[in-house]
Design a protein around this motif. Structure first.
Motif, PDB file in Angstrom:
ATOM      1  N   GLY A  90      73.973 -92.957  71.630  1.00 46.30           N
ATOM      2  CA  GLY A  90      73.137 -94.009  72.181  1.00 46.30           C
ATOM      3  C   GLY A  90      73.611 -95.420  71.891  1.00 46.30           C
ATOM      4  O   GLY A  90      72.997 -96.370  72.364  1.00 46.30           O
ATOM      5  N   ARG A  91      74.661 -95.608  71.112  1.00 39.42           N
ATOM      6  CA  ARG A  91      75.131 -96.958  70.771  1.00 39.42           C
ATOM      7  C   ARG A  91      76.364 -97.307  71.604  1.00 39.42           C
ATOM      8  O   ARG A  91      77.480 -97.001  71.225  1.00 39.42           O
ATOM      9  CB  ARG A  91      75.466 -97.042  69.280  1.00 39.42           C
ATOM     10  CG  ARG A  91      75.696 -98.466  68.838  1.00 39.42           C
ATOM     11  CD  ARG A  91      76.010 -98.576  67.370  1.00 39.42           C
ATOM     12  NE  ARG A  91      77.228 -99.389  67.288  1.00 39.42           N
ATOM     13  CZ  ARG A  91      78.226 -99.165  66.500  1.00 39.42           C
ATOM     14  NH1 ARG A  91      78.203 -98.147  65.684  1.00 39.42           N
ATOM     15  NH2 ARG A  91      79.263 -99.945  66.490  1.00 39.42           N
ATOM     16  N   ASN A  92      76.122 -97.936  72.733  1.00 38.04           N
ATOM     17  CA  ASN A  92      77.222 -98.363  73.596  1.00 38.04           C
ATOM     18  C   ASN A  92      77.791 -99.678  73.106  1.00 38.04           C
ATOM     19  O   ASN A  92      77.077-100.525  72.582  1.00 38.04           O
ATOM     20  CB  ASN A  92      76.751 -98.532  75.042  1.00 38.04           C
ATOM     21  CG  ASN A  92      76.385 -97.208  75.671  1.00 38.04           C
ATOM     22  OD1 ASN A  92      76.996 -96.201  75.391  1.00 38.04           O
ATOM     23  ND2 ASN A  92      75.382 -97.225  76.526  1.00 38.04           N
ATOM     24  N   GLY A  93      79.071 -99.838  73.289  1.00 34.89           N
ATOM     25  CA  GLY A  93      79.734-101.105  72.994  1.00 34.89           C
ATOM     26  C   GLY A  93      80.327-101.616  74.282  1.00 34.89           C
ATOM     27  O   GLY A  93      79.713-101.561  75.340  1.00 34.89           O
ATOM     28  N   VAL A  94      81.563-102.090  74.194  1.00 35.30           N
ATOM     29  CA  VAL A  94      82.280-102.462  75.406  1.00 35.30           C
ATOM     30  C   VAL A  94      82.474-101.220  76.262  1.00 35.30           C
ATOM     31  O   VAL A  94      82.410-101.266  77.482  1.00 35.30           O
ATOM     32  CB  VAL A  94      83.639-103.107  75.052  1.00 35.30           C
ATOM     33  CG1 VAL A  94      84.464-103.371  76.288  1.00 35.30           C
ATOM     34  CG2 VAL A  94      83.418-104.390  74.270  1.00 35.30           C
ATOM     35  N   GLY A  95      82.695-100.084  75.595  1.00 36.05           N
ATOM     36  CA  GLY A  95      82.806 -98.803  76.267  1.00 36.05           C
ATOM     37  C   GLY A  95      81.622 -97.927  75.885  1.00 36.05           C
ATOM     38  O   GLY A  95      80.875 -98.242  74.962  1.00 36.05           O
ATOM     39  N   PRO A  96      81.433 -96.809  76.564  1.00 31.08           N
ATOM     40  CA  PRO A  96      80.305 -95.935  76.234  1.00 31.08           C
ATOM     41  C   PRO A  96      80.515 -95.229  74.900  1.00 31.08           C
ATOM     42  O   PRO A  96      81.634 -95.099  74.418  1.00 31.08           O
ATOM     43  CB  PRO A  96      80.302 -94.927  77.387  1.00 31.08           C
ATOM     44  CG  PRO A  96      81.713 -94.893  77.852  1.00 31.08           C
ATOM     45  CD  PRO A  96      82.243 -96.275  77.657  1.00 31.08           C
ATOM     46  N   TYR A  97      79.402 -94.780  74.305  1.00 29.36           N
ATOM     47  CA  TYR A  97      79.525 -94.044  73.041  1.00 29.36           C
ATOM     48  C   TYR A  97      80.210 -92.709  73.302  1.00 29.36           C
ATOM     49  O   TYR A  97      80.129 -92.140  74.383  1.00 29.36           O
ATOM     50  CB  TYR A  97      78.164 -93.865  72.365  1.00 29.36           C
ATOM     51  CG  TYR A  97      77.199 -92.947  73.083  1.00 29.36           C
ATOM     52  CD1 TYR A  97      77.206 -91.581  72.852  1.00 29.36           C
ATOM     53  CD2 TYR A  97      76.266 -93.443  73.972  1.00 29.36           C
ATOM     54  CE1 TYR A  97      76.323 -90.733  73.492  1.00 29.36           C
ATOM     55  CE2 TYR A  97      75.368 -92.617  74.617  1.00 29.36           C
ATOM     56  CZ  TYR A  97      75.407 -91.261  74.373  1.00 29.36           C
ATOM     57  OH  TYR A  97      74.530 -90.428  75.011  1.00 29.36           O
ATOM     58  N   LEU A  98      80.908 -92.200  72.297  1.00 29.47           N
ATOM     59  CA  LEU A  98      81.695 -90.981  72.461  1.00 29.47           C
ATOM     60  C   LEU A  98      81.118 -89.800  71.682  1.00 29.47           C
ATOM     61  O   LEU A  98      81.787 -88.778  71.549  1.00 29.47           O
ATOM     62  CB  LEU A  98      83.148 -91.236  72.033  1.00 29.47           C
ATOM     63  CG  LEU A  98      83.889 -92.289  72.859  1.00 29.47           C
ATOM     64  CD1 LEU A  98      85.306 -92.458  72.357  1.00 29.47           C
ATOM     65  CD2 LEU A  98      83.882 -91.930  74.328  1.00 29.47           C
ATOM     66  N   HIS A  99      79.908 -89.918  71.197  1.00 34.85           N
ATOM     67  CA  HIS A  99      79.266 -88.794  70.509  1.00 34.85           C
ATOM     68  C   HIS A  99      78.996 -87.695  71.527  1.00 34.85           C
ATOM     69  O   HIS A  99      78.337 -87.909  72.535  1.00 34.85           O
ATOM     70  CB  HIS A  99      77.954 -89.239  69.859  1.00 34.85           C
ATOM     71  CG  HIS A  99      77.287 -88.162  69.082  1.00 34.85           C
ATOM     72  ND1 HIS A  99      76.408 -87.272  69.634  1.00 34.85           N
ATOM     73  CD2 HIS A  99      77.403 -87.819  67.777  1.00 34.85           C
ATOM     74  CE1 HIS A  99      75.998 -86.433  68.719  1.00 34.85           C
ATOM     75  NE2 HIS A  99      76.583 -86.751  67.576  1.00 34.85           N
TER      76      HIS A  99
END
Length: 168
Positions: A90-99
């Motif tokens: 649930g923690r997106n940055g510049v790119g999506p989260y990878l979990h």
């Protein structure tokens, strides 16, 4: 104190000295040529290295590399990814989260605005699709907004995917 003539003389003397040095180098290289400069090499020194004409080693396939992947080695490669991605759900940055990215549908992260170019990759983020994508994102999905030059080593890609999978 300085007039135009002094500056002109200084520049002319520097150019003249450079010309003398260049002409001296040209004359020396013309006069001092070894007699046997064009002769074949008389002997070879064995340095212990293998013959350069030997066949190259076959590249390891991704499937084989993924079977022996080391997640701890992938942690070092992850440092290139963490500037834009996170492993927390649930923690997106510049790119999506990878979990949980392995075997997740492509473009399925809620709240992230994808560029639309990922449809060229496939349906799911299988380890093979992830490997192809991170090898050269612009080559696999032209028009992607992921600005990354790619990861060329197949073992590094396998290690990275194993690390992401182990953290999920």
């Amino acid at each position: 104190m300085f007039d135009t003539m002094v500056i002109t003389k200084t520049v002319a003397s520097l150019c003249g000295a450079l010309l003398v040095l260049l002409l001296g180098q040209w004359a020396a290289s013309a006069l001092y040529v070894p007699r046997n400069a064009d002769a074949p090499q008389a002997y070879a020194i064995d340095t212990g290295e293998e013959d350069m004409d030997a066949e190259p080693v076959a590249e390891l396939s991704f499937e084989d590399a993924f079977q022996v992947a080391d997640a701890d080695a992938g942690a070092r490669v992850w440092s290139q990814c963490r500037a834009c991605h996170a492993l927390e759900a649930g923690r997106n940055g510049v790119g999506p989260y990878l979990h949980g990215v392995v075997d997740r549908p492509i473009g399925a992260v809620d709240g992230f605005n994808y560029s639309g170019a990922l449809a060229q990759v496939g349906e799911l983020w299988t380890p093979e699709n992830i490997s192809r994508f991170i090898e050269g994102p612009a080559n696999v999905a032209s028009g992607t907004s992921m600005n990354y030059r790619g990861l060329g080593d197949v073992q590094d890609r396998a290690n990275l995917i194993a690390y992401i999978q182990s953290q999920s």
